[in-house]
Motif scaffolding. Structure first.
Motif, PDB file in Angstrom:
ATOM      1  N   ILE A 235       0.852  -1.188   0.000  1.00  0.00           N
ATOM      2  CA  ILE A 235       0.000   0.000   0.000  1.00  0.00           C
ATOM      3  C   ILE A 235       0.884   1.233   0.000  1.00  0.00           C
ATOM      4  O   ILE A 235       1.907   1.282   0.678  1.00  0.00           O
ATOM      5  CB  ILE A 235      -0.949  -0.027   1.220  1.00  0.00           C
ATOM      6  N   SER A 236       0.517   2.227  -0.773  1.00  0.00           N
ATOM      7  CA  SER A 236       1.287   3.466  -0.832  1.00  0.00           C
ATOM      8  C   SER A 236       1.116   4.277   0.443  1.00  0.00           C
ATOM      9  O   SER A 236       0.272   3.964   1.294  1.00  0.00           O
ATOM     10  CB  SER A 236       0.839   4.292  -2.045  1.00  0.00           C
ATOM     11  N   TRP A 237       1.866   5.347   0.574  1.00  0.00           N
ATOM     12  CA  TRP A 237       1.852   6.111   1.822  1.00  0.00           C
ATOM     13  C   TRP A 237       0.463   6.674   2.123  1.00  0.00           C
ATOM     14  O   TRP A 237       0.053   6.741   3.279  1.00  0.00           O
ATOM     15  CB  TRP A 237       2.861   7.261   1.762  1.00  0.00           C
ATOM     16  N   SER A 238      -0.257   7.046   1.085  1.00  0.00           N
ATOM     17  CA  SER A 238      -1.573   7.653   1.269  1.00  0.00           C
ATOM     18  C   SER A 238      -2.693   6.621   1.330  1.00  0.00           C
ATOM     19  O   SER A 238      -3.824   6.949   1.672  1.00  0.00           O
ATOM     20  CB  SER A 238      -1.861   8.598   0.112  1.00  0.00           C
ATOM     21  N   GLY A 239      -2.381   5.395   0.958  1.00  0.00           N
ATOM     22  CA  GLY A 239      -3.429   4.385   0.845  1.00  0.00           C
ATOM     23  C   GLY A 239      -4.123   4.408  -0.504  1.00  0.00           C
ATOM     24  O   GLY A 239      -5.012   3.594  -0.762  1.00  0.00           O
ATOM     25  N   GLY A 240      -3.699   5.307  -1.363  1.00  0.00           N
ATOM     26  CA  GLY A 240      -4.365   5.443  -2.644  1.00  0.00           C
ATOM     27  C   GLY A 240      -4.046   4.334  -3.638  1.00  0.00           C
ATOM     28  O   GLY A 240      -4.799   4.100  -4.577  1.00  0.00           O
ATOM     29  N   TYR A 241      -2.916   3.698  -3.427  1.00  0.00           N
ATOM     30  CA  TYR A 241      -2.535   2.589  -4.298  1.00  0.00           C
ATOM     31  C   TYR A 241      -2.332   1.335  -3.458  1.00  0.00           C
ATOM     32  O   TYR A 241      -1.693   1.382  -2.408  1.00  0.00           O
ATOM     33  CB  TYR A 241      -1.232   2.901  -5.037  1.00  0.00           C
ATOM     34  N   THR A 242      -2.883   0.241  -3.934  1.00  0.00           N
ATOM     35  CA  THR A 242      -2.662  -1.064  -3.315  1.00  0.00           C
ATOM     36  C   THR A 242      -2.364  -2.063  -4.423  1.00  0.00           C
ATOM     37  O   THR A 242      -2.749  -1.872  -5.592  1.00  0.00           O
ATOM     38  CB  THR A 242      -3.868  -1.551  -2.505  1.00  0.00           C
ATOM     39  N   TYR A 243      -1.682  -3.132  -4.038  1.00  0.00           N
ATOM     40  CA  TYR A 243      -1.360  -4.182  -5.010  1.00  0.00           C
ATOM     41  C   TYR A 243      -1.302  -5.501  -4.267  1.00  0.00           C
ATOM     42  O   TYR A 243      -0.856  -5.553  -3.118  1.00  0.00           O
ATOM     43  CB  TYR A 243      -0.020  -3.899  -5.687  1.00  0.00           C
ATOM     44  N   TYR A 244      -1.758  -6.559  -4.936  1.00  0.00           N
ATOM     45  CA  TYR A 244      -1.836  -7.880  -4.293  1.00  0.00           C
ATOM     46  C   TYR A 244      -1.227  -8.945  -5.178  1.00  0.00           C
ATOM     47  O   TYR A 244      -1.314  -8.885  -6.412  1.00  0.00           O
ATOM     48  CB  TYR A 244      -3.297  -8.252  -4.036  1.00  0.00           C
ATOM     49  N   ALA A 245      -0.664  -9.929  -4.543  1.00  0.00           N
ATOM     50  CA  ALA A 245      -0.289 -11.143  -5.257  1.00  0.00           C
ATOM     51  C   ALA A 245      -1.561 -11.827  -5.750  1.00  0.00           C
ATOM     52  O   ALA A 245      -2.598 -11.794  -5.064  1.00  0.00           O
ATOM     53  CB  ALA A 245       0.503 -12.072  -4.342  1.00  0.00           C
ATOM     54  N   ASP A 246      -1.479 -12.459  -6.896  1.00  0.00           N
ATOM     55  CA  ASP A 246      -2.658 -13.130  -7.452  1.00  0.00           C
ATOM     56  C   ASP A 246      -3.215 -14.174  -6.490  1.00  0.00           C
ATOM     57  O   ASP A 246      -4.429 -14.392  -6.433  1.00  0.00           O
ATOM     58  CB  ASP A 246      -2.294 -13.797  -8.779  1.00  0.00           C
ATOM     59  N   SER A 247      -2.339 -14.800  -5.738  1.00  0.00           N
ATOM     60  CA  SER A 247      -2.759 -15.898  -4.858  1.00  0.00           C
ATOM     61  C   SER A 247      -3.644 -15.427  -3.699  1.00  0.00           C
ATOM     62  O   SER A 247      -4.335 -16.235  -3.084  1.00  0.00           O
ATOM     63  CB  SER A 247      -1.539 -16.632  -4.314  1.00  0.00           C
ATOM     64  N   VAL A 248      -3.621 -14.124  -3.388  1.00  0.00           N
ATOM     65  CA  VAL A 248      -4.397 -13.630  -2.246  1.00  0.00           C
ATOM     66  C   VAL A 248      -5.468 -12.635  -2.651  1.00  0.00           C
ATOM     67  O   VAL A 248      -6.272 -12.205  -1.815  1.00  0.00           O
ATOM     68  CB  VAL A 248      -3.486 -12.997  -1.173  1.00  0.00           C
ATOM     69  N   LYS A 249      -5.486 -12.268  -3.917  1.00  0.00           N
ATOM     70  CA  LYS A 249      -6.432 -11.259  -4.403  1.00  0.00           C
ATOM     71  C   LYS A 249      -7.861 -11.714  -4.134  1.00  0.00           C
ATOM     72  O   LYS A 249      -8.233 -12.848  -4.410  1.00  0.00           O
ATOM     73  CB  LYS A 249      -6.212 -11.035  -5.894  1.00  0.00           C
ATOM     74  N   GLY A 250      -8.647 -10.823  -3.567  1.00  0.00           N
ATOM     75  CA  GLY A 250     -10.025 -11.142  -3.240  1.00  0.00           C
ATOM     76  C   GLY A 250     -10.205 -11.775  -1.871  1.00  0.00           C
ATOM     77  O   GLY A 250     -11.335 -11.878  -1.382  1.00  0.00           O
ATOM     78  N   ARG A 251      -9.109 -12.188  -1.234  1.00  0.00           N
ATOM     79  CA  ARG A 251      -9.198 -12.801   0.101  1.00  0.00           C
ATOM     80  C   ARG A 251      -8.533 -11.930   1.158  1.00  0.00           C
ATOM     81  O   ARG A 251      -8.984 -11.912   2.307  1.00  0.00           O
ATOM     82  CB  ARG A 251      -8.530 -14.183   0.093  1.00  0.00           C
ATOM     83  N   PHE A 252      -7.448 -11.257   0.807  1.00  0.00           N
ATOM     84  CA  PHE A 252      -6.713 -10.403   1.737  1.00  0.00           C
ATOM     85  C   PHE A 252      -6.945  -8.941   1.346  1.00  0.00           C
ATOM     86  O   PHE A 252      -7.107  -8.619   0.154  1.00  0.00           O
ATOM     87  CB  PHE A 252      -5.216 -10.676   1.672  1.00  0.00           C
TER      88      PHE A 252
END
Length: 125
Positions: free
Chosen positions: A51-68
């Motif tokens: 997550i970026s400093w502001s929370g404006g950007y997030t990114y997930y590994a495919d294996s956890v997307k939709g669960r975490f």
């Protein structure tokens, strides 16, 4: 410099949930992007979420997307990782980390200079 302490790990059955927290010391928490990584026995450390400093950007590994879901509260110097629908494959030591590349949500381990000690997550089948 920032010091990081993870909490919230434990033993849970498959399908269950946990929420990891990472508390940061220092007044410059909001200057850092934050990430979660994990390392299973015999495997290399891998990216989970960032997550970026502001929370404006997030990114997930495919294996956890939709669960975490990664989030942060800059007023509390804390980053969170609620984890739902846990699977045995999620078993690992989970680490939070801080990156000075703060405008984005970095996925590369090499971009993170500060690391916590880790918290164990074990998911039983």
């Amino acid at each position: 410099q920032v010091q990081l302490v993870e909490s919230g790990g434990g033993l849970v059955q498959a399908g269950g949930s946990l929420r990891l927290s990472c508390a940061a010391s220092g007044r410059t928490f909001s200057s850092y992007a934050m990430g979660w990584f994990r390392q299973a026995p015999g495997k290399e450390r891998e990216f989970v979420a960032a997550i970026s400093w502001s929370g404006g950007y997030t990114y997930y590994a495919d294996s956890v997307k939709g669960r975490f879901t990664i989030s942060r509260d800059n007023a509390k110097n804390t980053v969170y990782l609620p984890m739902n629908s846990l699977e045995p494959g999620d078993t690992a030591v989970y680490y939070c980390a801080a990156s000075s590349v703060s405008e984005i949500a970095p996925t590369q381990i090499s971009l993170y200079a500060y690391w916590g000690q880790g918290t164990q997550v074990t998911v039983s089948s």
